[in-house]
Design a protein around this motif. Structure first.
Motif, PDB file in Angstrom:
ATOM      1  N   ARG A 221       0.834  -1.212   0.000  1.00 29.89           N
ATOM      2  CA  ARG A 221       0.000   0.000   0.000  1.00 29.89           C
ATOM      3  C   ARG A 221       0.864   1.256   0.000  1.00 29.89           C
ATOM      4  O   ARG A 221       0.527   2.249  -0.657  1.00 29.89           O
TER       5      ARG A 221
ATOM      6  N   THR B   7     -10.231  -5.849   0.649  1.00 22.62           N
ATOM      7  CA  THR B   7     -11.559  -5.659   0.074  1.00 22.62           C
ATOM      8  C   THR B   7     -11.527  -5.947  -1.419  1.00 22.62           C
ATOM      9  O   THR B   7     -10.476  -5.846  -2.060  1.00 22.62           O
ATOM     10  N   PRO B   8     -12.675  -6.281  -1.993  1.00 28.72           N
ATOM     11  CA  PRO B   8     -12.720  -6.475  -3.450  1.00 28.72           C
ATOM     12  C   PRO B   8     -12.329  -5.206  -4.212  1.00 28.72           C
ATOM     13  O   PRO B   8     -11.711  -5.287  -5.277  1.00 28.72           O
ATOM     14  N   GLU B   9     -12.672  -4.039  -3.662  1.00 28.39           N
ATOM     15  CA  GLU B   9     -12.312  -2.783  -4.324  1.00 28.39           C
ATOM     16  C   GLU B   9     -10.797  -2.595  -4.365  1.00 28.39           C
ATOM     17  O   GLU B   9     -10.245  -2.161  -5.378  1.00 28.39           O
ATOM     18  N   GLU B  10     -10.128  -2.932  -3.274  1.00 24.27           N
ATOM     19  CA  GLU B  10      -8.673  -2.808  -3.224  1.00 24.27           C
ATOM     20  C   GLU B  10      -8.020  -3.763  -4.230  1.00 24.27           C
ATOM     21  O   GLU B  10      -7.094  -3.378  -4.949  1.00 24.27           O
ATOM     22  N   ARG B  11      -8.513  -4.977  -4.302  1.00 20.59           N
ATOM     23  CA  ARG B  11      -7.972  -5.947  -5.263  1.00 20.59           C
ATOM     24  C   ARG B  11      -8.223  -5.499  -6.702  1.00 20.59           C
ATOM     25  O   ARG B  11      -7.336  -5.610  -7.561  1.00 20.59           O
ATOM     26  N   GLU B  12      -9.410  -4.976  -6.978  1.00 17.36           N
ATOM     27  CA  GLU B  12      -9.740  -4.518  -8.329  1.00 17.36           C
ATOM     28  C   GLU B  12      -8.900  -3.299  -8.715  1.00 17.36           C
ATOM     29  O   GLU B  12      -8.408  -3.209  -9.847  1.00 17.36           O
ATOM     30  N   ASP B  13      -8.713  -2.355  -7.798  1.00 14.66           N
ATOM     31  CA  ASP B  13      -7.879  -1.182  -8.086  1.00 14.66           C
ATOM     32  C   ASP B  13      -6.441  -1.591  -8.389  1.00 14.66           C
ATOM     33  O   ASP B  13      -5.804  -1.046  -9.298  1.00 14.66           O
TER      34      ASP B  13
ATOM     35  N   ARG C 220      -5.520  -4.469  -9.626  1.00 15.77           N
ATOM     36  CA  ARG C 220      -5.531  -5.135 -10.928  1.00 15.77           C
ATOM     37  C   ARG C 220      -5.551  -4.109 -12.058  1.00 15.77           C
ATOM     38  O   ARG C 220      -4.826  -4.238 -13.047  1.00 15.77           O
TER      39      ARG C 220
END
Length: 92
Positions: A32, A59-65, A67
């Motif tokens: 991070r 979080t899914p948002e953190e993983r998607e960002d 990616r």
């Protein structure tokens, strides 16, 4: 009769799992920090940080960002990493 909890020895598995969780938390924190300061880090280090967050983000948002940032980094240097698949005759 069971030994009270404060004096019961923990299993090696529990100790190992706790150490692994601590290690992953530390790597996630470092990833991070790298992503937050994109300008001052190399693309290679950013790729490593993104891969850590893709796998271990909370979080899914953190993983998607992470990616999406990895896709942007790969688009920045097209063809990077494919040099071993190229035909040697084409390079001549």
């Amino acid at each position: 009769m069971s030994i009270p909890l404060p004096f019961r020895q923990r299993s090696r598995r529990a100790e190992r799992d706790e150490a692994r969780a601590d290690w992953i938390d530390e790597r996630r924190r470092e990833a991070r920090i790298v992503v937050a300061d994109v300008i001052h880090h190399s693309d290679h280090l950013l790729r490593v940080a993104c891969n850590v967050l893709i796998r271990h983000g909370e979080t899914p948002e953190e993983r998607e960002d992470a990616r999406i940032l990895l896709v942007v980094l790969e688009a920045k240097a097209p063809g990077r990493g494919n040099h071993h698949n190229q035909d040697p005759e084409v390079e001549r």
